[in-house]
Design a protein around this motif. Structure first.
Motif, PDB file in Angstrom:
ATOM      1  N   UNK A  51       0.827  -1.208   0.000  1.00  0.00           N
ATOM      2  CA  UNK A  51       0.000   0.000   0.000  1.00  0.00           C
ATOM      3  C   UNK A  51       0.859   1.254   0.000  1.00  0.00           C
ATOM      4  N   UNK A  52       1.931   1.238   0.780  1.00  0.00           N
ATOM      5  CA  UNK A  52       2.835   2.393   0.802  1.00  0.00           C
ATOM      6  C   UNK A  52       3.521   2.574  -0.547  1.00  0.00           C
ATOM      7  N   UNK A  53       3.873   1.465  -1.183  1.00  0.00           N
ATOM      8  CA  UNK A  53       4.474   1.551  -2.506  1.00  0.00           C
ATOM      9  C   UNK A  53       3.476   2.121  -3.514  1.00  0.00           C
ATOM     10  N   UNK A  54       2.229   1.675  -3.437  1.00  0.00           N
ATOM     11  CA  UNK A  54       1.187   2.197  -4.325  1.00  0.00           C
ATOM     12  C   UNK A  54       1.037   3.698  -4.152  1.00  0.00           C
ATOM     13  N   UNK A  55       1.036   4.153  -2.910  1.00  0.00           N
ATOM     14  CA  UNK A  55       0.939   5.589  -2.641  1.00  0.00           C
ATOM     15  C   UNK A  55       2.134   6.320  -3.244  1.00  0.00           C
ATOM     16  N   UNK A  56       3.334   5.801  -3.008  1.00  0.00           N
ATOM     17  CA  UNK A  56       4.541   6.477  -3.481  1.00  0.00           C
ATOM     18  C   UNK A  56       4.637   6.523  -5.005  1.00  0.00           C
ATOM     19  N   UNK A  57       4.129   5.482  -5.661  1.00  0.00           N
ATOM     20  CA  UNK A  57       4.239   5.416  -7.122  1.00  0.00           C
ATOM     21  C   UNK A  57       3.132   6.167  -7.851  1.00  0.00           C
ATOM     22  N   UNK A  58       1.905   6.124  -7.299  1.00  0.00           N
ATOM     23  CA  UNK A  58       0.757   6.583  -8.077  1.00  0.00           C
ATOM     24  C   UNK A  58      -0.075   7.692  -7.438  1.00  0.00           C
ATOM     25  N   UNK A  59       0.047   7.900  -6.126  1.00  0.00           N
ATOM     26  CA  UNK A  59      -0.867   8.804  -5.432  1.00  0.00           C
ATOM     27  C   UNK A  59      -0.126   9.983  -4.804  1.00  0.00           C
ATOM     28  N   UNK A  60      -0.833  10.717  -3.983  1.00  0.00           N
ATOM     29  CA  UNK A  60      -0.289  11.907  -3.341  1.00  0.00           C
ATOM     30  C   UNK A  60      -0.023  11.629  -1.865  1.00  0.00           C
ATOM     31  N   UNK A  61       0.672  12.548  -1.203  1.00  0.00           N
ATOM     32  CA  UNK A  61       1.122  12.295   0.155  1.00  0.00           C
ATOM     33  C   UNK A  61       0.143  12.656   1.252  1.00  0.00           C
ATOM     34  N   UNK A  62      -0.779  13.589   1.006  1.00  0.00           N
ATOM     35  CA  UNK A  62      -1.701  14.026   2.057  1.00  0.00           C
ATOM     36  C   UNK A  62      -2.614  12.891   2.502  1.00  0.00           C
ATOM     37  N   UNK A  63      -2.873  12.846   3.803  1.00  0.00           N
ATOM     38  CA  UNK A  63      -3.747  11.808   4.332  1.00  0.00           C
ATOM     39  C   UNK A  63      -5.208  12.130   4.044  1.00  0.00           C
ATOM     40  N   UNK A  64      -5.928  11.147   3.532  1.00  0.00           N
ATOM     41  CA  UNK A  64      -7.357  11.300   3.295  1.00  0.00           C
ATOM     42  C   UNK A  64      -7.955   9.918   3.105  1.00  0.00           C
ATOM     43  N   UNK A  65      -9.245   9.810   3.360  1.00  0.00           N
ATOM     44  CA  UNK A  65      -9.917   8.529   3.165  1.00  0.00           C
ATOM     45  C   UNK A  65      -9.976   8.161   1.683  1.00  0.00           C
ATOM     46  N   UNK A  66     -10.050   9.183   0.819  1.00  0.00           N
ATOM     47  CA  UNK A  66     -10.084   8.917  -0.622  1.00  0.00           C
ATOM     48  C   UNK A  66      -8.778   8.263  -1.056  1.00  0.00           C
ATOM     49  N   UNK A  67      -7.650   8.849  -0.622  1.00  0.00           N
ATOM     50  CA  UNK A  67      -6.354   8.267  -0.991  1.00  0.00           C
ATOM     51  C   UNK A  67      -6.203   6.870  -0.437  1.00  0.00           C
ATOM     52  N   UNK A  68      -6.624   6.673   0.814  1.00  0.00           N
ATOM     53  CA  UNK A  68      -6.516   5.354   1.436  1.00  0.00           C
ATOM     54  C   UNK A  68      -7.359   4.332   0.673  1.00  0.00           C
ATOM     55  N   UNK A  69      -8.543   4.733   0.228  1.00  0.00           N
ATOM     56  CA  UNK A  69      -9.407   3.819  -0.532  1.00  0.00           C
ATOM     57  C   UNK A  69      -8.773   3.452  -1.865  1.00  0.00           C
ATOM     58  N   UNK A  70      -8.101   4.406  -2.488  1.00  0.00           N
ATOM     59  CA  UNK A  70      -7.433   4.124  -3.760  1.00  0.00           C
ATOM     60  C   UNK A  70      -6.232   3.209  -3.582  1.00  0.00           C
TER      61      UNK A  70
END
Length: 234
Positions: A114-133
């Motif tokens: 999940x952390x790798x997915x965030x680092x590769x494709x998403x943004x850093x700010x915490x949000x439920x939307x980002x967590x769901x993605x």
């Protein structure tokens, strides 16, 4: 009649644009993952710094060129079920949902995938939307890549300070040595700095950070066979 035709044509173009955009958003992560299976990637944080003209230090190293001590320390600290889940640790996630429903602080249940997915494709700010993605992206990474590749990618793009990305840059910056030469104590300091890399100094850890690192060392020694999917030898 003549006015309705341009409106319908404009509506079709807008709909076509929206559909193509959605298709690209869906296809881009798996296509990039195919590329990242063989090519060293850059993280969204690195891209952001490059775009701002800020300094970035990342020196790619294969997993065989990174100390097994760091692999053990990071798995123990960040995701002890790494070898057994399929990208998402559903038990840990449910536990944190229960804590949230009970009005308690949520400690996070992010796996390394999940952390790798965030680092590769998403943004850093915490949000439920980002967590769901993160959830479907993490499962996609786990399906398309081996555990060793996931760990290799993660250890090469994790942030260990201002502009310091990856194990090699971190080992050089904080200990003046290559990542392959890290001791277990140094590896534990790096691993326990990951949740807060800007406030935790692996070279000169504060009292709380030092305590976390010692605990990590003890847990690594007692962890058993939780690293088998990544390390070639125990």
């Amino acid at each position: 009649m003549s006015e309705s035709r341009p409106r319908k044509s404009l509506a079709r173009r807008i709909l076509r644009f929206v559909l193509i955009s959605c298709l690209l958003l869906i296809l881009t992560p798996p296509l990039l993952t195919l590329v990242y299976a063989v090519v060293p990637p850059v993280s969204t944080l690195m891209v952001g710094r490059y775009a701002q003209g800020l300094w970035v230090d990342r020196q790619w190293r294969s997993l065989d060129e990174i100390s097994p001590s760091l692999v053990r320390a990071v798995i123990t600290s960040e995701d002890s079920a790494f070898c057994s889940h399929k990208g998402v640790d559903w038990d840990a996630l449910q536990s944190q949902i229960n804590r949230l429903n009970a009005g308690k602080d949520v400690r996070g249940a992010s796996t390394i995938s999940m952390q790798l997915a965030k680092n590769l494709f998403l943004w850093g700010d915490r949000s439920f939307i980002r967590k769901a993605l993160e959830l479907p992206l993490a499962m996609m990474l786990d399906l398309m890549l081996t555990k060793r590749r996931i760990m290799e990618l993660y250890l090469n793009i994790a942030e260990w300070g201002e502009g310091i990305f990856g194990a090699e840059a971190a080992a050089q910056a904080w200990f003046g040595k290559p990542a392959a030469k890290l001791t277990q104590a140094e590896a534990s300091r790096l691993a326990t700095a990951l949740p807060n890399p800007f406030l935790r100094n692996p070279a000169k850890p504060g009292r709380g950070h030092a305590r976390l690192a010692r605990t990590n060392e003890s847990r690594v020694a007692q962890a058993g066979n939780i690293f088998s999917c990544v390390l070639r030898r125990p």
